[in-house]
Design an enzyme around this catalytic site. Structure first.
Site, PDB file in Angstrom:
ATOM      1  N   GLY A  61       0.835  -1.189   0.000  1.00 27.41           N
ATOM      2  CA  GLY A  61       0.000   0.000   0.000  1.00 27.41           C
ATOM      3  C   GLY A  61       0.870   1.239   0.000  1.00 27.41           C
ATOM      4  O   GLY A  61       1.997   1.217   0.523  1.00 27.41           O
ATOM      5  N   GLN A  93       3.301   9.960   1.010  1.00 23.98           N
ATOM      6  CA  GLN A  93       4.571   9.238   1.174  1.00 23.98           C
ATOM      7  C   GLN A  93       5.563   9.533   0.053  1.00 23.98           C
ATOM      8  O   GLN A  93       6.747   9.226   0.184  1.00 23.98           O
ATOM      9  CB  GLN A  93       4.323   7.725   1.249  1.00 23.98           C
ATOM     10  CG  GLN A  93       3.577   7.302   2.504  1.00 23.98           C
ATOM     11  CD  GLN A  93       3.395   5.801   2.551  1.00 23.98           C
ATOM     12  OE1 GLN A  93       2.440   5.271   2.016  1.00 23.98           O
ATOM     13  NE2 GLN A  93       4.339   5.110   3.176  1.00 23.98           N
ATOM     14  N   CYS A 124       5.466  -0.007   7.684  1.00 16.84           N
ATOM     15  CA  CYS A 124       5.178   1.081   6.745  1.00 16.84           C
ATOM     16  C   CYS A 124       6.458   1.423   6.001  1.00 16.84           C
ATOM     17  O   CYS A 124       7.531   1.471   6.607  1.00 16.84           O
ATOM     18  CB  CYS A 124       4.681   2.297   7.522  1.00 16.84           C
ATOM     19  SG  CYS A 124       4.352   3.736   6.500  1.00 16.84           S
ATOM     20  N   LEU A 125       6.327   1.681   4.708  1.00 16.17           N
ATOM     21  CA  LEU A 125       7.500   2.027   3.898  1.00 16.17           C
ATOM     22  C   LEU A 125       8.149   3.324   4.379  1.00 16.17           C
ATOM     23  O   LEU A 125       9.326   3.549   4.133  1.00 16.17           O
ATOM     24  CB  LEU A 125       7.095   2.156   2.422  1.00 16.17           C
ATOM     25  CG  LEU A 125       6.616   0.848   1.772  1.00 16.17           C
ATOM     26  CD1 LEU A 125       6.039   1.122   0.394  1.00 16.17           C
ATOM     27  CD2 LEU A 125       7.753  -0.163   1.694  1.00 16.17           C
ATOM     28  N   HIS A 135      -4.764   1.723   7.349  1.00 15.16           N
ATOM     29  CA  HIS A 135      -3.395   2.230   7.405  1.00 15.16           C
ATOM     30  C   HIS A 135      -3.192   3.339   6.363  1.00 15.16           C
ATOM     31  O   HIS A 135      -2.661   4.415   6.686  1.00 15.16           O
ATOM     32  CB  HIS A 135      -2.426   1.062   7.157  1.00 15.16           C
ATOM     33  CG  HIS A 135      -0.986   1.449   7.118  1.00 15.16           C
ATOM     34  ND1 HIS A 135      -0.076   1.019   8.068  1.00 15.16           N
ATOM     35  CD2 HIS A 135      -0.273   2.219   6.257  1.00 15.16           C
ATOM     36  CE1 HIS A 135       1.117   1.522   7.774  1.00 15.16           C
ATOM     37  NE2 HIS A 135       1.025   2.243   6.687  1.00 15.16           N
ATOM     38  N   GLU A 136      -3.619   3.081   5.128  1.00 19.18           N
ATOM     39  CA  GLU A 136      -3.376   4.055   4.050  1.00 19.18           C
ATOM     40  C   GLU A 136      -4.259   5.292   4.206  1.00 19.18           C
ATOM     41  O   GLU A 136      -3.808   6.415   3.948  1.00 19.18           O
ATOM     42  CB  GLU A 136      -3.588   3.408   2.679  1.00 19.18           C
ATOM     43  CG  GLU A 136      -2.679   2.214   2.372  1.00 19.18           C
ATOM     44  CD  GLU A 136      -1.196   2.473   2.613  1.00 19.18           C
ATOM     45  OE1 GLU A 136      -0.746   3.636   2.515  1.00 19.18           O
ATOM     46  OE2 GLU A 136      -0.481   1.493   2.919  1.00 19.18           O
ATOM     47  N   HIS A 190      -2.808   7.703   6.542  1.00 19.65           N
ATOM     48  CA  HIS A 190      -1.743   8.542   5.963  1.00 19.65           C
ATOM     49  C   HIS A 190      -2.305   9.870   5.456  1.00 19.65           C
ATOM     50  O   HIS A 190      -1.639  10.902   5.518  1.00 19.65           O
ATOM     51  CB  HIS A 190      -1.066   7.831   4.788  1.00 19.65           C
ATOM     52  CG  HIS A 190       0.072   6.938   5.175  1.00 19.65           C
ATOM     53  ND1 HIS A 190       1.222   7.403   5.779  1.00 19.65           N
ATOM     54  CD2 HIS A 190       0.262   5.606   5.013  1.00 19.65           C
ATOM     55  CE1 HIS A 190       2.063   6.389   5.981  1.00 19.65           C
ATOM     56  NE2 HIS A 190       1.500   5.283   5.532  1.00 19.65           N
TER      57      HIS A 190
HETATM   58 NI    NI Z   1       2.361   3.384   5.575  1.00 19.49          NI
END
Ligand code: NI
Length: 164
Positions: free
Chosen positions: A58, A63, A100-101, A142-143, A146
């Protein structure tokens, strides 16, 4: 979110640098998308390739430094593109590990709703709603977090996380 299994990308378009925790854009509230033009489709394609290359399951536009309400998800069940997504119903709960990235090397247990109903628009502005449970519901929460400047470490069940 971070991929749990490796995935190989193909037909790379543009791979963005993924911003890490501490970058202010990750803490901004993302703006609503109002223009559904070619640029939005390109952004979604590039975000998808960036996510696959990472590899992740995701990615939200903040991000990659773009504070717009745009999300891509693929947990291995197909590509999901969400513009201006909103959780309109939620029920139950699940506890599970998340990464998370933008927070490399960190995993925390996070409590999420077990099932969610999401309203969003596609790349052409067409509105749609759908339901998800389990891991997909987790990825969606989660997304969508963000887009409100919320990172999963903010919601970690136990150990806190010191930013910066
Ligand atoms: Ni994330």
């Amino acid at each position: 979110m971070v991929a749990t299994e490796g995935k190989k990308g193909e037909d790379f378009v543009a791979i963005y640098e993924i911003l890490k925790i501490g970058h202010p854009v990750l803490r901004e509230k993302a703006r609503v998308v109002t223009k559904f033009k070619t640029n939005l489709g390109r952004l979604l394609d590039d975000m998808y390739e960036t996510m696959v290359a990472a590899p992740g399951v995701g990615l939200a536009a903040p991000q990659i430094g773009i504070a717009k309400q745009v999300v891509v998800i693929d947990i291995g069940e197909g590509r999901l593109e969400l513009v201006n997504p909103e959780i309109i119903q939620a029920c139950g709960h699940q506890d599970g590990l998340e990464g998370c990235l933008s927070v490399p090397g960190v995993e925390r247990e996070v409590r999420r709703f077990d099932s969610v109903r999401v309203k969003a628009q596609d790349r052409h502005g067409q509105e749609f709603t759908f339901e998800a449970t389990g891991f997909l519901a987790r990825a969606l929460q989660h997304e969508i977090d963000h887009l409100a400047g919320i990172l999963f470490v903010d919601r970690a069940n136990r150990e806190g996380f010191r930013e910066g």
